[in-house]
Motif scaffolding. Structure first.
Motif, PDB file in Angstrom:
ATOM      1  N   THR A 192      37.851  26.899   8.984  1.00  0.00           N
ATOM      2  CA  THR A 192      38.231  25.636   8.351  1.00  0.00           C
ATOM      3  C   THR A 192      39.746  25.501   8.273  1.00  0.00           C
ATOM      4  N   LEU A 229      33.631  14.024  12.811  1.00  0.00           N
ATOM      5  CA  LEU A 229      32.602  14.970  12.401  1.00  0.00           C
ATOM      6  C   LEU A 229      31.203  14.446  12.701  1.00  0.00           C
ATOM      7  N   HIS A 230      31.041  13.126  12.700  1.00  0.00           N
ATOM      8  CA  HIS A 230      29.748  12.558  13.090  1.00  0.00           C
ATOM      9  C   HIS A 230      29.471  12.856  14.559  1.00  0.00           C
ATOM     10  N   PRO A 244      36.153  21.482   9.156  1.00  0.00           N
ATOM     11  CA  PRO A 244      36.100  22.391  10.301  1.00  0.00           C
ATOM     12  C   PRO A 244      37.318  22.237  11.194  1.00  0.00           C
ATOM     13  N   LYS A 297      30.562  15.370  16.216  1.00  0.00           N
ATOM     14  CA  LYS A 297      30.419  16.806  16.404  1.00  0.00           C
ATOM     15  C   LYS A 297      29.146  17.349  15.782  1.00  0.00           C
ATOM     16  N   TYR A 298      28.798  16.845  14.590  1.00  0.00           N
ATOM     17  CA  TYR A 298      27.725  17.482  13.823  1.00  0.00           C
ATOM     18  C   TYR A 298      26.525  16.587  13.539  1.00  0.00           C
ATOM     19  N   GLY A 299      26.526  15.350  14.047  1.00  0.00           N
ATOM     20  CA  GLY A 299      25.331  14.544  13.910  1.00  0.00           C
ATOM     21  C   GLY A 299      25.393  13.516  12.803  1.00  0.00           C
ATOM     22  N   ASP A 314      28.287  30.811  16.639  1.00  0.00           N
ATOM     23  CA  ASP A 314      27.693  29.486  16.434  1.00  0.00           C
ATOM     24  C   ASP A 314      27.662  29.084  14.964  1.00  0.00           C
ATOM     25  N   ILE A 334      32.205  29.204  10.830  1.00  0.00           N
ATOM     26  CA  ILE A 334      33.116  28.075  11.010  1.00  0.00           C
ATOM     27  C   ILE A 334      34.477  28.380  10.403  1.00  0.00           C
TER      28      ILE A 334
END
Length: 240
Positions: free
Chosen positions: A16, A81-82, A29, A84-86, A11, A14
């Protein structure tokens, strides 16, 4: 503790990948590219020879992305990425930025991101002309017919610049739809824009001189017409 006893925590470990777009390096990522894009999933699945330097693992050997603008790539990264990661980074917000996302998500097979960009463009209030253009460039079903209907209803004629953007073939066909039918002078349409029975006026297509006439003047009441049938018959070679 030996090296063999140490494991990577899935988790929070990562992987890259480094891309070179125009004159800029991007280290991002790898997982979202591999999971959501058909193109990048296939690329990362290719076997690597033992003696070859693997591209994308360092700044010295990035994956070069030619034919793509840096600005478009930045907007794709923001949206991807928004999702995926908020909250960070912030997602695109303008029609131009979401169009960049649509362009690259279509090109590289990000199906979920492509659908998100289409929905975002609709919510942003994208105009009829832009919907016509983008529906043809990026194969968006269900956009062309209502956009053409909107352009057919408006009082203003199609401008030369608009014709260039949508293409001469579409512009000529749309002009044919717009100018083919006018509302007879005796047709009653009340102040709400509806016919005598409360339904929107629909131009008749049976060529009866009692219901449809050909004319050169654009009647403002044409804004209340539904040109769907005329568009379907004129644009029969298009996927409406």
């Amino acid at each position: 503790m030996t090296t063999n006893e140490i494991s990577r925590y899935s988790d929070f470990y990562i992987s890259t990948v480094t891309f070179l777009v125009e004159d800029s390096l991007f280290r991002v990522p790898r997982e979202p590219f591999q999971q959501e894009s058909e193109v990048f999933c296939d690329m990362f699945s290719l076997p690597q020879g033992d003696n070859l330097v693997v591209e994308g693992l360092s700044d010295e050997n990035p994956i070069r992305i030619d034919g793509t603008s840096k600005d478009d790539f930045v907007q794709l990264l923001k949206a991807l990425l928004h999702r995926k990661y908020g909250s960070q980074p912030t997602s695109p917000h303008s029609i131009e930025q979401w169009t960049s996302v649509l362009k690259l998500s279509t090109k590289w097979g990000f199906e979920k991101l492509r659908q998100a960009s289409i929905e975002a463009l609709v919510e942003s209030g994208i105009g009829a002309l832009d919907r016509v253009v983008l529906s043809q460039q990026y194969h968006i079903k269900n956009w062309l017919l209502p956009a053409l209907n909107e352009l057919a209803k408006r009082p203003e004629p199609i401008t030369l610049e608009e014709a260039k953007r949508m293409g001469i073939d579409i512009a000529l066909k749309l002009a044919s739809v717009r100018e083919r039918v006018t509302v007879p002078a005796r047709t009653f349409i009340n102040y709400t824009g509806t016919g005598v029975f409360g339904a929107p006026y629909q131009p008749n297509t049976n060529n009866s001189s009692n219901d449809v006439i050909v004319g050169n003047c654009r009647d403002p009441r044409m804004q209340n017409c539904d040109f769907t049938d005329q568009i379907r018959s004129t644009f029969f070679t298009f996927d409406l």
